[in-house]
Design a protein around this motif. Structure first.
Motif, PDB file in Angstrom:
ATOM      1  N   ASP A  44      38.735  55.318  58.377  1.00 17.19           N
ATOM      2  CA  ASP A  44      39.671  55.925  57.415  1.00 17.19           C
ATOM      3  C   ASP A  44      41.119  55.535  57.686  1.00 17.19           C
ATOM      4  OD1 ASP A  44      39.995  57.290  59.784  1.00 17.19           O
ATOM      5  OD2 ASP A  44      40.108  59.264  58.869  1.00 17.19           O
ATOM      6  N   THR A  45      41.330  54.490  58.492  1.00 18.22           N
ATOM      7  CA  THR A  45      42.680  54.121  58.910  1.00 18.22           C
ATOM      8  C   THR A  45      43.042  52.725  58.426  1.00 18.22           C
ATOM      9  OG1 THR A  45      42.363  55.460  60.889  1.00 18.22           O
ATOM     10  CG2 THR A  45      44.213  53.927  60.898  1.00 18.22           C
ATOM     11  N   ILE A  46      44.203  52.607  57.797  1.00 16.37           N
ATOM     12  CA  ILE A  46      44.691  51.311  57.331  1.00 16.37           C
ATOM     13  C   ILE A  46      45.693  50.782  58.342  1.00 16.37           C
ATOM     14  CG2 ILE A  46      45.963  50.082  55.531  1.00 16.37           C
ATOM     15  CD1 ILE A  46      44.938  52.231  53.562  1.00 16.37           C
ATOM     16  N   TRP A  47      45.419  49.606  58.874  1.00 16.24           N
ATOM     17  CA  TRP A  47      46.287  48.927  59.837  1.00 16.24           C
ATOM     18  C   TRP A  47      47.012  47.803  59.143  1.00 16.24           C
ATOM     19  CZ3 TRP A  47      46.826  50.407  64.873  1.00 16.24           C
ATOM     20  CH2 TRP A  47      45.882  51.321  65.381  1.00 16.24           C
ATOM     21  N   ARG A  48      48.287  47.649  59.456  1.00 14.30           N
ATOM     22  CA  ARG A  48      49.076  46.517  58.979  1.00 14.30           C
ATOM     23  C   ARG A  48      49.594  45.776  60.202  1.00 14.30           C
ATOM     24  NH1 ARG A  48      49.455  50.064  54.893  1.00 14.30           N
ATOM     25  NH2 ARG A  48      49.482  49.267  52.784  1.00 14.30           N
ATOM     26  N   CYS A  49      49.348  44.477  60.224  1.00 13.66           N
ATOM     27  CA  CYS A  49      49.758  43.668  61.374  1.00 13.66           C
ATOM     28  C   CYS A  49      50.843  42.683  60.963  1.00 13.66           C
ATOM     29  CB  CYS A  49      48.557  42.916  61.939  1.00 13.66           C
ATOM     30  SG  CYS A  49      47.220  44.002  62.497  1.00 13.66           S
ATOM     31  N   GLY A  50      51.858  42.586  61.784  1.00 13.67           N
ATOM     32  CA  GLY A  50      52.972  41.683  61.542  1.00 13.67           C
ATOM     33  C   GLY A  50      53.417  41.050  62.846  1.00 13.67           C
ATOM     34  N   ASP A  51      54.625  40.520  62.843  1.00 16.61           N
ATOM     35  CA  ASP A  51      55.158  39.835  64.028  1.00 16.61           C
ATOM     36  C   ASP A  51      55.175  40.728  65.267  1.00 16.61           C
ATOM     37  OD1 ASP A  51      55.591  37.450  62.669  1.00 16.61           O
ATOM     38  OD2 ASP A  51      57.610  38.045  62.058  1.00 16.61           O
ATOM     39  N   SER A  55      50.233  48.383  63.217  1.00 17.38           N
ATOM     40  CA  SER A  55      50.567  49.807  63.190  1.00 17.38           C
ATOM     41  C   SER A  55      49.741  50.494  62.117  1.00 17.38           C
ATOM     42  CB  SER A  55      52.055  50.020  62.929  1.00 17.38           C
ATOM     43  OG  SER A  55      52.404  49.538  61.658  1.00 17.38           O
ATOM     44  N   ALA A  56      49.595  51.800  62.287  1.00 17.43           N
ATOM     45  CA  ALA A  56      48.816  52.604  61.343  1.00 17.43           C
ATOM     46  C   ALA A  56      49.364  54.026  61.333  1.00 17.43           C
ATOM     47  CB  ALA A  56      47.344  52.622  61.749  1.00 17.43           C
ATOM     48  N   PRO A  57      49.197  54.705  60.189  1.00 22.30           N
ATOM     49  CA  PRO A  57      49.621  56.112  60.119  1.00 22.30           C
ATOM     50  C   PRO A  57      48.651  57.007  60.893  1.00 22.30           C
ATOM     51  CG  PRO A  57      48.578  55.462  58.074  1.00 22.30           C
ATOM     52  CD  PRO A  57      48.672  54.227  58.921  1.00 22.30           C
ATOM     53  N   LYS A  58      49.035  58.232  61.092  1.00 22.19           N
ATOM     54  CA  LYS A  58      48.215  59.205  61.815  1.00 22.19           C
ATOM     55  C   LYS A  58      46.853  59.345  61.146  1.00 22.19           C
ATOM     56  CE  LYS A  58      48.513  63.640  64.043  1.00 22.19           C
ATOM     57  NZ  LYS A  58      49.334  64.812  64.310  1.00 22.19           N
ATOM     58  N   SER A  59      45.832  59.521  61.968  1.00 22.97           N
ATOM     59  CA  SER A  59      44.457  59.607  61.496  1.00 22.97           C
ATOM     60  C   SER A  59      43.766  60.791  62.166  1.00 22.97           C
ATOM     61  CB  SER A  59      43.729  58.303  61.841  1.00 22.97           C
ATOM     62  OG  SER A  59      42.354  58.417  61.624  1.00 22.97           O
TER      63      SER A  59
END
Length: 100
Positions: A44-51, A55-59
């Motif tokens: 139920d967690t969306i991760w965004r990866c960058g340089d 990171s992901a919001p609270k789950s």
């Protein structure tokens, strides 16, 4: 004395609050190999990866489980933190053992 904010003031206030304070980036991870530009969903967690890593919001999922789910997608992690507190070395080692 009570203050009533107009709808436009509420919107402006919401825009002024940093993304981290709005629940973005509660979890942070730095993969050993770059995962730049990836968007992942683990349960139920969306991760965004960058340089700077992922990171992901609270789950509602336990942090140790989130870490293990992430390493299955991006490989071993150099670090994993929850609300700014880094996993201790033993917890990170245990998490990285789940990398495939």
């Amino acid at each position: 004395m009570r203050t009533i904010l107009s709808a436009s003031a509420v919107v402006m206030l919401a825009l002024a609050v940093p993304a981290a304070a709005q629940g973005q980036g509660h979890y942070a991870a730095v993969p050993a190999t770059a995962a730049v530009g990836k968007k992942l969903v683990t349960r139920d967690t969306i991760w965004r990866c960058g340089d700077g890593g992922c990171s992901a919001p609270k789950s509602a999922t336990r942090p140790a489980i989130l870490c293990e789910l992430l390493v299955r997608e991006v490989g071993a992690l150099e670090s994993f933190s929850v609300a700014g507190t880094a996993f201790d070395p033993d917890a990170l080692t245990k998490c990285n053992a789940r990398a495939e």
